[in-house]
Scaffold this motif. Structure first.
Motif, short mmCIF file in Angstrom:
data_model
loop_
_atom_site.label_atom_id
_atom_site.label_comp_id
_atom_site.label_asym_id
_atom_site.label_seq_id
_atom_site.Cartn_x
_atom_site.Cartn_y
_atom_site.Cartn_z
N VAL A 83 -17.14 -49.75 57.40
CA VAL A 83 -17.59 -49.89 58.62
C VAL A 83 -18.92 -50.86 58.48
O VAL A 83 -18.94 -52.00 58.77
N SER A 84 -20.00 -50.89 57.35
CA SER A 84 -20.86 -51.92 56.87
C SER A 84 -20.67 -52.74 56.55
O SER A 84 -21.17 -53.64 56.86
N THR A 85 -19.24 -52.33 55.11
CA THR A 85 -19.16 -54.33 55.15
C THR A 85 -18.29 -55.06 56.31
O THR A 85 -18.92 -56.61 56.31
N ALA A 86 -17.68 -54.42 57.26
CA ALA A 86 -16.98 -54.77 58.40
C ALA A 86 -18.29 -56.09 59.14
O ALA A 86 -17.54 -56.91 59.70
N CYS A 87 -19.15 -54.81 59.18
CA CYS A 87 -20.14 -55.28 60.00
C CYS A 87 -21.34 -56.19 59.43
O CYS A 87 -21.51 -57.60 60.07
N VAL B 128 -14.80 -41.94 64.46
CA VAL B 128 -14.06 -40.93 64.53
C VAL B 128 -12.69 -40.74 63.76
O VAL B 128 -12.16 -41.71 64.23
N GLY B 129 -12.24 -40.32 63.07
CA GLY B 129 -11.34 -39.74 62.32
C GLY B 129 -11.49 -38.79 60.88
O GLY B 129 -12.46 -38.48 60.61
N LYS B 130 -9.99 -38.53 60.76
CA LYS B 130 -9.94 -37.37 59.50
C LYS B 130 -10.97 -38.06 58.35
O LYS B 130 -11.01 -39.30 58.26
N ASP B 131 -11.88 -37.23 57.62
CA ASP B 131 -12.76 -37.43 56.53
C ASP B 131 -11.59 -38.37 55.72
O ASP B 131 -10.36 -37.33 54.75
N MET B 132 -12.20 -38.86 54.45
CA MET B 132 -11.86 -39.94 53.58
C MET B 132 -13.05 -40.90 52.98
O MET B 132 -14.06 -40.65 53.73
N VAL B 133 -12.92 -41.19 51.90
CA VAL B 133 -13.82 -41.69 50.93
C VAL B 133 -13.75 -42.54 51.44
O VAL B 133 -12.87 -43.77 51.56
N VAL C 241 -10.71 -49.74 58.96
CA VAL C 241 -10.79 -48.74 59.04
C VAL C 241 -9.42 -48.16 59.98
O VAL C 241 -9.92 -47.85 60.89
N PRO C 242 -8.52 -48.49 59.51
CA PRO C 242 -7.08 -48.44 60.79
C PRO C 242 -6.99 -46.89 60.91
O PRO C 242 -6.51 -46.83 62.18
#
Length: 87
Positions: A19-23, A8-13, A68-69
């Protein structure tokens, strides 16, 4: 075995891609995902398969957070998630 990932957080591109790549880098396979934008805030719940995870769940969470810091990230094993939501 599965885990539930929330972001959850401010929307950005590129949030879903990061997140998928980190997984994938930790061998967590994305099984299902839902996301929405609520008044400019990105909200996502993802279920990942962790059967072949190459690290501990807390390490996966830290890895996603580093991708996604600016987002709030939680990763929870499905057994804990199910226990918390059982009546």
């Amino acid at each position: 075995m599965k885990a539930v990932v929330t972001v959850v957080g401010k929307d950005m591109v590129g949030i879903l891609a990061r997140v998928s790549t980190a997984c994938a880098e930790k061998n967590a396979n994305v099984a299902d995902v839902t996301q929405s934008i609520l008044d400019g805030y990105f909200c996502m719940v993802m279920v990942v398969s962790i059967e072949q995870l190459t690290c501990q769940i807390d390490e996966l969470e830290a890895h996603i957070k580093s991708a996604v810091p600016d987002m709030v990230v939680h990763v929870m094993h499905e057994d804990i998630f199910n226990s918390m939501h059982r009546i």
